[in-house]
Design a protein around this motif. Structure first.
Motif, PDB file in Angstrom:
ATOM      1  N   GLN A  33      11.262  12.995  42.056  1.00 30.68           N
ATOM      2  CA  GLN A  33      12.270  12.263  42.832  1.00 30.68           C
ATOM      3  C   GLN A  33      12.704  12.972  44.108  1.00 30.68           C
ATOM      4  O   GLN A  33      13.190  12.318  45.035  1.00 30.68           O
ATOM      5  N   THR A  34      12.519  14.279  44.180  1.00 24.58           N
ATOM      6  CA  THR A  34      13.050  15.034  45.323  1.00 24.58           C
ATOM      7  C   THR A  34      11.975  15.692  46.181  1.00 24.58           C
ATOM      8  O   THR A  34      12.292  16.227  47.244  1.00 24.58           O
ATOM      9  N   THR A  35      10.735  15.685  45.750  1.00 24.42           N
ATOM     10  CA  THR A  35       9.668  16.290  46.550  1.00 24.42           C
ATOM     11  C   THR A  35       8.534  15.295  46.731  1.00 24.42           C
ATOM     12  O   THR A  35       8.520  14.236  46.124  1.00 24.42           O
ATOM     13  N   ASN A  36       7.598  15.653  47.568  1.00 27.64           N
ATOM     14  CA  ASN A  36       6.432  14.802  47.808  1.00 27.64           C
ATOM     15  C   ASN A  36       5.163  15.509  47.337  1.00 27.64           C
ATOM     16  O   ASN A  36       4.108  15.379  47.955  1.00 27.64           O
ATOM     17  N   ARG A  37       5.279  16.255  46.251  1.00 22.18           N
ATOM     18  CA  ARG A  37       4.140  17.028  45.772  1.00 22.18           C
ATOM     19  C   ARG A  37       3.104  16.157  45.078  1.00 22.18           C
ATOM     20  O   ARG A  37       3.447  15.177  44.417  1.00 22.18           O
ATOM     21  N   ASP A  38       1.836  16.544  45.234  1.00 21.63           N
ATOM     22  CA  ASP A  38       0.778  15.932  44.440  1.00 21.63           C
ATOM     23  C   ASP A  38       0.893  16.413  43.004  1.00 21.63           C
ATOM     24  O   ASP A  38       1.592  17.394  42.705  1.00 21.63           O
ATOM     25  N   TYR A  39       0.161  15.753  42.107  1.00 21.23           N
ATOM     26  CA  TYR A  39       0.257  16.068  40.683  1.00 21.23           C
ATOM     27  C   TYR A  39      -0.019  17.545  40.399  1.00 21.23           C
ATOM     28  O   TYR A  39       0.781  18.216  39.735  1.00 21.23           O
ATOM     29  N   THR A  40      -1.144  18.066  40.875  1.00 19.23           N
ATOM     30  CA  THR A  40      -1.499  19.444  40.522  1.00 19.23           C
ATOM     31  C   THR A  40      -0.512  20.440  41.120  1.00 19.23           C
ATOM     32  O   THR A  40      -0.180  21.456  40.495  1.00 19.23           O
ATOM     33  N   GLU A  41      -0.015  20.158  42.313  1.00 20.46           N
ATOM     34  CA  GLU A  41       0.975  21.037  42.939  1.00 20.46           C
ATOM     35  C   GLU A  41       2.267  21.023  42.129  1.00 20.46           C
ATOM     36  O   GLU A  41       2.914  22.061  41.930  1.00 20.46           O
TER      37      GLU A  41
END
Length: 438
Positions: free
Chosen positions: A396-404
């Motif tokens: 909800q607070t970041t735009n990370r990819d799954y593995t990251e």
């Protein structure tokens, strides 16, 4: 007699182009009439000799179909930004590709590719790939030239080299997509998954699911031209020399193979040996699948999937895990049929020996095992709250990819998550072995 399919006429394809779908040569494109422009994302490109059929087909935004040769898509979902046919013709049937998947030249059936998150390598599959029922490539997993998989699960970043036949196996391990960080199966290696006794109770684990899903374990390296005799269990950090034959258990370290001396052995392969050991390895594999199924239900679908496309992708991947579970149960059932045959032959040739009594005891356990298989497949083990809440906050607070996102988890969440996954494996696999206990 089945009626021939009807396709949109060249004139009717204008409504697709009006929606932003690019067709350099509309006259060579075939789209089944059951499909409307809403099934095609804006900016998607259908190169000459693209054929799209099946009500379940979808072509995502910005994807390219048929870049270097004809591509046929049958009841398949092509995720946004995917490139299909970069090296030649491709056929997709009942296949789901995640975002930015890159497929070279080959065929795919009942397969899921979760897509690419990085550009460290520029392909998902190379030239001459064949993926069959139950194949799952997680994020940035890939295979090179002339590879064949079936009931094969590759966790993130795992790479298969060229000229490989690799069915009925799961591979994990590695800490990233960079050279020297990911697990690898070397070119020319074959996983032998069929025995002289006529069984396929031979599924092999390279690494495992329970620890592997946290993407922080040492990679495995299987050298080129290896003969891998299933069932095989390789620990994280295991590596092998090139051109060798291996079986059994591979602990961490370099393995140089097991030699076979030239001789002829007289044996009736219908009489089984090492039955308990074989079943134990397959029960362990089922335990890993139970843990993985719960990871998808509780984590991927329960927490991370925040939009319809991701949810559909993860649901498709979960179906691949369930297909693998059902296949292993099917092969174990067949193996029990061979045990029944083995008992008759042992009694005829040797009498009621200790091996006869052992196999008879194991055979008597089938009803309890069959019941446990069915229960374990649908058994849910709720994930720990600290793990789910941390991942939900990250979503909800970041735009990370799954593995990251997974690699960024706190040690506390990883620790509680590991304990949870171990519980899933224990209750899904070890309890099966306990049924066989004398």
């Amino acid at each position: 007699m089945k009626e021939p399919l009807q396709y949109h006429s060249t004139q009717e394809l204008k409504k697709f182009r009006d929606q932003g779908i690019i067709m350099p040569d509309p006259g060579s494109v075939q789209i089944e009439r059951s499909l409307n422009p809403e099934k095609f994302g804006k900016g998607s490109v259908l190169h000459p000799f693209s054929r799209i059929e099946g009500e379940g087909s979808f072509i995502g935004e910005g994807s390219e179909i048929g870049i270097a040769g004809p591509v046929s898509v049958f009841n398949s979902f092509v995720g946004r930004g995917s490139q299909v046919g970069t090296l030649g013709p491709v056929t997709l049937k009942d296949t789901f590709t995640g975002p930015n998947t890159v497929l070279g030249c080959g065929t795919s059936e009942e397969t899921v590719f979760l897509g690419k998150e990085t550009t460290v390598n520029d392909f998902t599959t190379g030239y001459g790939f064949r993926t069959r029922k139950g194949t799952l490539y997680e994020e940035d997993a890939s295979s090179a030239q002339h590879t064949d998989t079936k009931m094969t699960i590759l966790l993130p970043w795992v790479t298969l080299g060229s000229n490989i036949n690799f069915c009925d196996a799961l591979v994990s391990g590695g800490t990233g997509p960079e050279l020297g960080a990911f697990s690898e199966i070397g070119s020319g290696s074959i996983h032998f998954n069929f025995t002289p006794s006529g069984d396929k109770a031979t599924a092999s684990l390279f690494g495992n699911v329970v620890e592997g899903v946290f993407l922080n374990r040492e990679r495995l390296f299987i050298g080129g031209n290896n003969s891998l005799l299933g069932p095989l269990e390789a620990s994280f950090g295991a590596s092998t020399a090139a051109g060798i034959r291996i079986h059994g258990k591979l602990p961490k370290g370099l393995h140089t193979g097991q030699a076979l001396f030239r001789r002829v052995i007289t044996r009736d392969f219908r009489i089984l040996s090492g039955v308990r050991k074989t079943l134990s390895s397959q029960f362990n594999y089922l335990g890993e699948l139970c843990a993985f199924i719960n990871w998808y239900r509780q984590i991927r679908l329960g927490v991370i999937a925040q939009n319809a496309e991701t949810r559909a992708l993860y649901e498709a991947a979960l179906r691949m895990l369930l297909l693998n579970y059902e296949e292993r149960v099917k092969q174990i059932q067949h193996y029990f049929g061979l045990i029944e045959q083995s008992l008759v032959l042992i009694e005829q040739q040797k009498g009621q020996t200790r091996e006869y009594e052992n196999q008879q005891l194991i055979l008597s356990c089938w009803p309890k095992l069959e019941e446990a298989f069915e229960i374990n497949k649908t058994r849910d083990f709720p994930a720990p709250e600290d793990l789910t809440s941390e991942l939900l906050e990250s979503v909800q607070t970041t735009n990370r990819d799954y593995t990251e996102m997974i690699r960024a988890m706190s040690p506390k969440s990883v620790s509680s998550g590991l304990s949870w996954m171990e519980e899933c494996r224990e209750k899904g696999g070890r309890t099966l072995s306990e049924i066989l206990a004398p």
